[in-house]
Structures are given as structure tokens and as C-alpha cells.
Design a protein around this motif. Structure first.
Motif, mmCIF file in Angstrom:
data_model
loop_
_atom_site.group_PDB
_atom_site.id
_atom_site.type_symbol
_atom_site.label_atom_id
_atom_site.label_comp_id
_atom_site.label_asym_id
_atom_site.label_seq_id
_atom_site.Cartn_x
_atom_site.Cartn_y
_atom_site.Cartn_z
ATOM 1 N N ARG A 1 0.862 -1.183 0.000
ATOM 2 C CA ARG A 1 0.000 0.000 0.000
ATOM 3 C C ARG A 1 0.896 1.230 0.000
ATOM 4 N NH1 ARG A 1 -3.642 -0.535 5.062
ATOM 5 N NH2 ARG A 1 -1.855 -1.710 5.786
ATOM 6 N N LEU B 1 1.551 5.223 0.368
ATOM 7 C CA LEU B 1 1.056 6.429 1.027
ATOM 8 C C LEU B 1 2.087 7.535 0.811
ATOM 9 C CD1 LEU B 1 0.020 4.655 4.360
ATOM 10 C CD2 LEU B 1 -1.515 5.320 2.519
ATOM 11 N N GLN C 1 10.119 3.857 4.061
ATOM 12 C CA GLN C 1 10.096 5.270 3.686
ATOM 13 C C GLN C 1 11.126 5.495 2.591
ATOM 14 O OE1 GLN C 1 11.397 8.086 6.675
ATOM 15 N NE2 GLN C 1 10.149 9.712 5.813
#
Length: 200
Positions: free
Chosen positions: A105, A107, A139
Motif C-alpha cells: 500500500r 502512502l 520510507q
């Protein structure tokens, strides 16, 4: 006559345009059935597994963020420095990890990857293999993915005999459909009724 020809051409143009608009555009050719995000993060997971299996401190530091926090399958919480120290002090040189990404997913610059893992190591009774699922939070930093958080859950496998017992216990013990003796169609039972049963 001239106006009639013009009108016919105008109608033909409108019909041709409508037919063209209804024709669906051809779908772009599929270059790969694999999601590009899954492919990219699988490369990171492969580098992570390789660093663990080859006891590569530098490779592990490239994959893990300085803010990395790991929650093991047993609930132990460790930081990146503790992970690196554990890698260097690992006495089992045969220990091997393999990780496979299943879903991702996105983001923004953060990605949450879920997948499966296997961990092979020496146990008290010889070589053992643990299997489970993981959640890794990545990240993007300077164009590279680094892991911020990791959590594993061990999938416990039952022994064949125990699994059979569990299956037998889980089977429904529901009685046959409720019926009233002497009133149900086709009931020819001459056995004792509920009132004739011995009292407990």
C-alpha cells in the motif's frame, strides 16, 4: 439538389463520428503481470535477506533506517543498532531468512508491505524452520527505500495427530431436525419417549 447532397454528407459524417466514438480504444499491452511497487520492494526485501544470510553489516545498515524498530514474532523489540549487533554475534552460521512481498500500500513516500517469511535455524532437536507473516513500513529516502518498522507473526503448525483431533472436535454435534414422536410423518419408532428416559 446541391443542398440535398450537402445534407447527406452531413448525416454521414455525424453517423461516422458516432460509430468511431463508440469503438473502445485498444488496451495497452501488459508488459508485466507483477505490480511495480511489489517488484521494487521485493528487491529491498531480497537485499535485506541477503545481508542477514551473509552476515553483511553494511548491507543491513543500507536497508534499515536509523529510526528502525523491530517487533519479533516473540514480542521482543529491538532497534537497528541491536539488529546489527545481533547479526555480528550470531553463533548459528546456518541461519537463513527468506521474505516474499504479497501486498503493498502506497502512502506518498511511505509504503506498507505485507508478506510471508521463513526462518531456518538450528534448534534443540536439529534444523528447524519457522514460517510466518510480516508487516514492514518503508520510507523513501534519497530515492531508496529504508525500513522504519517491522513486525512478524509466527504461524504455528499443529502436529498431524493433533490437527485430526482438533478437526473432530470442531465438527457439528447438532441433532437431527426436531420432531415430536407419534406426530411426525413416517415416525414408526416404538422406543421410549423423552419422559421414559432415566433421570440423571
Amino acid at each position: 439538389m446541391k443542398s440535398l447532397i450537402t445534407a447527406v454528407f452531413a448525416i454521414f459524417a455525424i453517423l461516422s463520428g458516432a460509430a468511431f466514438a463508440q469503438t473502445p480504444a485498444p488496451a495497452p499491452p501488459a508488459t508485466s503481470t507483477e505490480n511495480p511497487e511489489i517488484r521494487d520492494l521485493q528487491k529491498v526485501e531480497d537485499s535485506w535477506s541477503s545481508a542477514l544470510n551473509q552476515r553483511d553489516q553494511y548491507g543491513l545498515e543500507l536497508v534499515l533506517s536509523p529510526l528502525f524498530v523491530n517487533v519479533s514474532a516473540t514480542g521482543e523489540v529491538t532497534t537497528r543498532n541491536q539488529q546489527v549487533a545481533g547479526l555480528l554475534n550470531e553463533s548459528d552460521k546456518t541461519a537463513a531468512t527468506d521474505m516474499h512481498v504479497v501486498t503493498v500500500r502506497m502512502l506518498g513516500d511511505v509504503a506498507v508491505a505485507n508478506g510471508t517469511y521463513s526462518f531456518t535455524h538450528k534448534g534443540a532437536s536439529g534444523q528447524m524452520e519457522e514460517k510466518g507473516v510480516f508487516t514492514h513500513v518503508f520510507q523513501r529516502q534519497h530515492g531508496n527505500w529504508v525500513c522504519l518498522n517491522a513486525q512478524r507473526t509466527l504461524l504455528r503448525e499443529e502436529a498431524p495427530g493433533k490437527a485430526a483431533k482438533t478437526k473432530a472436535k470442531s465438527q457439528s454435534k447438532a441433532e437431527l431436525p426436531f420432531h415430536i414422536p407419534l406426530f411426525s410423518k413416517g415416525d414408526k419408532s416404538s422406543g421410549p419417549t423423552t419422559s421414559d428416559a432415566p433421570k440423571q
